[in-house]
Write a protein that holds these residues in place. Structure first.
Motif: not given
Length: 172
Positions: A75-82, A104-107, A124-126
């Motif tokens: 998830f963290d890596d894909l949020f970075g890609t997003c 800053a936060n990952l849940d 993942a989406k903004i």
């Protein structure tokens, strides 16, 4: 989304973004028994990305089940890609030109165990942007889209811009 709809509706990224090639998820964790397959997709229309992975059985916490830390890392890596592929396209926020952001936060909410050796779709989406803050959400589902393994939210923050030396003045 299921795998077929991801492939049909989203644009496949030709390659791993250059800044990620030496990172843990795209380099160290790749190979037999690890992240065995990886396809990345992007959709500028809804500011989203998807990662289609086959996670090997060397990534298990319990026999046959992917470790929760691996799910969080995906998830963290894909949020970075997003962030990297989507936020620069946003013309409403101040962060349009920022080159980086930090988690800053990952849940992560784990819904059902994720078996190893199967194809899983992380998306993942903004959701919104407030100043230097980027709020995102995502899911991890089975290839068919019928099983939700986990869902996640993240807050990324862009660094403050450094003042230019000429603005600081002498001796400051």
């Amino acid at each position: 989304r299921d795998f077929a709809s991801v492939r049909a509706a989203m644009e496949r990224m030709d390659t791993t973004p250059a800044y990620k090639r030496m990172g843990a998820w795209h380099n160290t964790m790749r190979g037999e028994g690890l992240v065995e397959e990886m396809e990345l997709y992007t959709d500028a229309g809804d500011r989203s990305v998807a990662g289609v992975y086959r996670l090997g059985c060397s990534l298990c916490g319990h026999k046959g089940l992917i470790h929760g830390g691996i799910t969080a890392m995906a998830f963290d890596d894909l949020f970075g890609t997003c962030f990297y592929t989507q936020v620069k396209r946003d013309t409403k926020g101040k962060i349009e030109s920022s080159p980086s952001a930090f988690t800053a936060n990952l849940d992560v909410n784990y819904r059902t165990p994720l078996p190893c050796g199967t194809r899983v779709i992380f998306s993942a989406k903004i959701d919104r942007i407030e100043g230097r803050k980027i709020f995102m959400s995502g899911t991890a589902t089975s290839e068919s889209g019928e099983v939700r393994y986990a869902d996640s939210t993240a807050l990324f923050i862009t660094p403050r811009k450094k003042k230019k030396e000429e603005e600081k003045g002498p001796g400051k």
